[in-house]
Design a protein around this motif. Structure first.
Motif, mmCIF file in Angstrom:
data_model
loop_
_atom_site.group_PDB
_atom_site.id
_atom_site.type_symbol
_atom_site.label_atom_id
_atom_site.label_comp_id
_atom_site.label_asym_id
_atom_site.label_seq_id
_atom_site.Cartn_x
_atom_site.Cartn_y
_atom_site.Cartn_z
ATOM 1 N N LEU A 54 0.837 -1.195 0.000
ATOM 2 C CA LEU A 54 0.000 0.000 0.000
ATOM 3 C C LEU A 54 0.873 1.247 0.000
ATOM 4 O O LEU A 54 1.849 1.332 0.756
ATOM 5 N N SER A 55 0.544 2.186 -0.855
ATOM 6 C CA SER A 55 1.192 3.495 -0.824
ATOM 7 C C SER A 55 0.146 4.554 -1.136
ATOM 8 O O SER A 55 -0.935 4.247 -1.634
ATOM 9 N N ALA A 56 0.477 5.804 -0.834
ATOM 10 C CA ALA A 56 -0.453 6.917 -1.067
ATOM 11 C C ALA A 56 0.160 7.883 -2.076
ATOM 12 O O ALA A 56 1.388 7.998 -2.180
ATOM 13 N N ILE A 57 -0.718 8.560 -2.806
ATOM 14 C CA ILE A 57 -0.272 9.575 -3.753
ATOM 15 C C ILE A 57 -1.089 10.845 -3.532
ATOM 16 O O ILE A 57 -2.321 10.807 -3.529
ATOM 17 N N HIS A 58 -0.390 11.948 -3.296
ATOM 18 C CA HIS A 58 -1.035 13.240 -3.073
ATOM 19 C C HIS A 58 -0.713 14.144 -4.258
ATOM 20 O O HIS A 58 0.449 14.359 -4.584
ATOM 21 N N ALA A 113 0.959 6.816 -12.402
ATOM 22 C CA ALA A 113 1.410 6.056 -11.232
ATOM 23 C C ALA A 113 0.899 4.621 -11.212
ATOM 24 O O ALA A 113 1.467 3.768 -10.501
ATOM 25 N N THR A 114 -0.164 4.330 -11.968
ATOM 26 C CA THR A 114 -0.825 3.025 -11.872
ATOM 27 C C THR A 114 -0.370 2.110 -13.006
ATOM 28 O O THR A 114 -0.716 2.333 -14.160
ATOM 29 N N HIS A 115 0.394 1.085 -12.655
ATOM 30 C CA HIS A 115 0.972 0.193 -13.657
ATOM 31 C C HIS A 115 0.161 -1.098 -13.765
ATOM 32 O O HIS A 115 -0.852 -1.282 -13.079
ATOM 33 N N GLY A 158 -3.699 -0.161 -15.225
ATOM 34 C CA GLY A 158 -4.344 -0.878 -14.125
ATOM 35 C C GLY A 158 -5.819 -0.533 -14.018
ATOM 36 O O GLY A 158 -6.505 -0.356 -15.023
ATOM 37 N N TYR A 159 -6.298 -0.416 -12.760
ATOM 38 C CA TYR A 159 -7.722 -0.158 -12.534
ATOM 39 C C TYR A 159 -7.912 0.876 -11.442
ATOM 40 O O TYR A 159 -7.117 0.991 -10.511
ATOM 41 N N LEU A 160 -9.004 1.635 -11.570
ATOM 42 C CA LEU A 160 -9.455 2.528 -10.509
ATOM 43 C C LEU A 160 -10.601 1.842 -9.769
ATOM 44 O O LEU A 160 -11.525 1.332 -10.390
#
Length: 442
Positions: A54-58, A113-115, A158-160
């Protein structure tokens, strides 16, 4: 809201069950109430459950001075929970809608950011879904728009995922209070000039006073409409399968459909099928601006109709409709000498040329049509190039982009067209690889 003390984590875990084999979970972390609760829930679930990393992106939009302090707040929250944080600064493009421009910039960062085999989690909840439904209803949206925010959709590679769409804002507030969480209050959320804020602060309190279950029932309506949209998508796939017949010009690499297969459908099914086909390629017109399709569909056989859309054009040729975008719509650079015909020749915004077999004597040049070109064909004598292209049914939009091989003033070959593409003895051939669809997408 006592049930939230034990209920919220288990409900979230159940919602995310299908995604527990993902390689990574990214959380879109604004620092506000909703994403703070989601981050806290996930960080604590990870202590007792086997979950993906898990990581966060701001995303820092730089639109207001108060926002400069938010990355540091987000970092302190993430540090306390042991969650890595990435802060991305974006440039919001000026435009008519600041909300839309900020959203586009934000989602651009999320896509990057989403691979592959990764998901981005966002914290929209049931109240947000109800607001979305009413907002889009007031804008005259169709079934797709009134379906609200989907629980999941592709995002980049990837997916949201929106795992909180069954959770109310009140439940999130109760959880935050119970766990003494602190979060950012965005001053712009109080600005009534933004339509969503007006609905949230001025309209929904009045609705909920008269109909206490308004949020829940509107979110339920969005779910019903989402199911209806699924059925419309299934119908579109059936209709498109009938129209996806092979063409004589598959080598163009352009998306195309057989016009007759579409024209026999009802007007509503035509719009449904075309919307489904065009959606990945362009922003669609609203229901009042489909006259371009009618003109394209109903034009006489010798006409050359074009339907210009936001991100490309639909052309009609050879009983088909063709989607053109990107490089296909750019003006061509002046062609010239082919320095080494043994090597492929890259044409600016027009693909690649190759010569195979016994390379003809040079010097060789590449030109584009200007009109009046003549080609000498064995057994047929001198023939007008326009007539030769007519005989083969070459679409009009292709003719000006065909790279023509010349030796001096002699037209030697036209690529990819049998009988015109090489030497008399068949000992050499000219092949053109046009821009593929990915290159053509804007």
């Amino acid at each position: 809201m006592d049930s939230s003390k034990s209920d919220l984590p288990s409900r979230l875990l159940l919602t995310l069950e299908p995604w527990r084999n993902a390689a990574h979970w990214h959380l879109a972390f604004s620092g506000g109430l909703d994403s703070t609760v989601l981050l806290h829930l996930l960080a604590h679930l990870a202590k007792t459950q086997s979950l993906p990393a898990l990581s966060a992106i701001h995303v820092h939009h730089g639109l207001q001075a108060a926002a400069d302090a938010w990355p540091e707040h987000c970092r302190s929250v993430c540090d306390a929970l042991g969650v890595p944080l990435q802060v991305v600064r974006v440039q919001v493009q000026p435009g008519a809608s600041l909300e839309r421009a900020a959203r586009d910039a934000r989602y651009g960062a999320f896509i990057e950011a989403t691979h592959t085999n990764q998901v981005l989690l966002t914290a929209q909840h049931r109240d947000d879904q109800a607001e979305t439904l009413l907002f889009r209803l007031l804008r005259g949206a169709g079934v797709k728009g009134l379906s609200g925010m989907p629980r999941q959709r592709p995002l980049g590679s990837g997916y949201l995922i929106r795992p909180l769409l069954d959770i109310t804002r009140a439940e999130l507030e109760a959880y935050a209070s119970e766990h003494h969480l602190s979060w950012i209050e965005d001053p712009s959320n109080q600005d009534r000039q933004f339509s969503r804020n007006y609905l949230r602060h001025q309209v929904f309190p009045v609705l909920s006073e008269r109909w206490p279950q308004a949020m829940a029932t509107m979110a339920r309506s969005a779910a019903h409409l989402s199911e209806a949209q699924t059925l419309l998508d299934d119908l579109a796939k059936i209709d498109l399968n009938q129209a996806r017949t092979p063409s004589d010009f598959e080598w163009l690499g352009l998306p195309s459909l057989e016009l007759a297969a579409l024209a026999k459908l009802s007007a509503a099914r035509q719009r449904n099928a075309l919307s489904h086909w065009l959606e990945p390629r362009t922003r669609l017109p609203d229901s009042d601006h489909w006259s371009g399709w009618h003109d394209l569909r109903d034009a006489t056989g010798d006409a050359r109709p074009i339907w210009r859309l936001a991100d490309g054009e639909l052309h009609r040729a050879g009983g088909r409709i063709w989607w053109l975008s990107g490089g296909w719509l750019k003006p061509l650079a002046v062609a010239g000498k082919w320095p080494d015909p043994a090597l492929p020749l890259a044409l600016p915004d027009n693909g690649v040329l190759t010569l195979s077999g016994q390379i003809p004597d040079g010097p060789l040049q590449i030109r584009y049509r200007e009109g009046g070109e003549i080609m000498d064909l064995p057994g047929r004598g001198h023939r007008d190039l326009k007539r030769l292209l007519n005989e083969r049914g070459v679409p009009q939009f292709v003719r000006g982009r065909l790279p023509l091989l010349f030796k001096g003033e002699q037209l030697l070959a036209v690529p990819n067209l049998q009988g015109l593409d090489g030497g008399v003895a068949g000992d050499w051939n000219l092949h053109w690889q046009p821009l593929n669809e990915d290159q053509g997408l804007s």
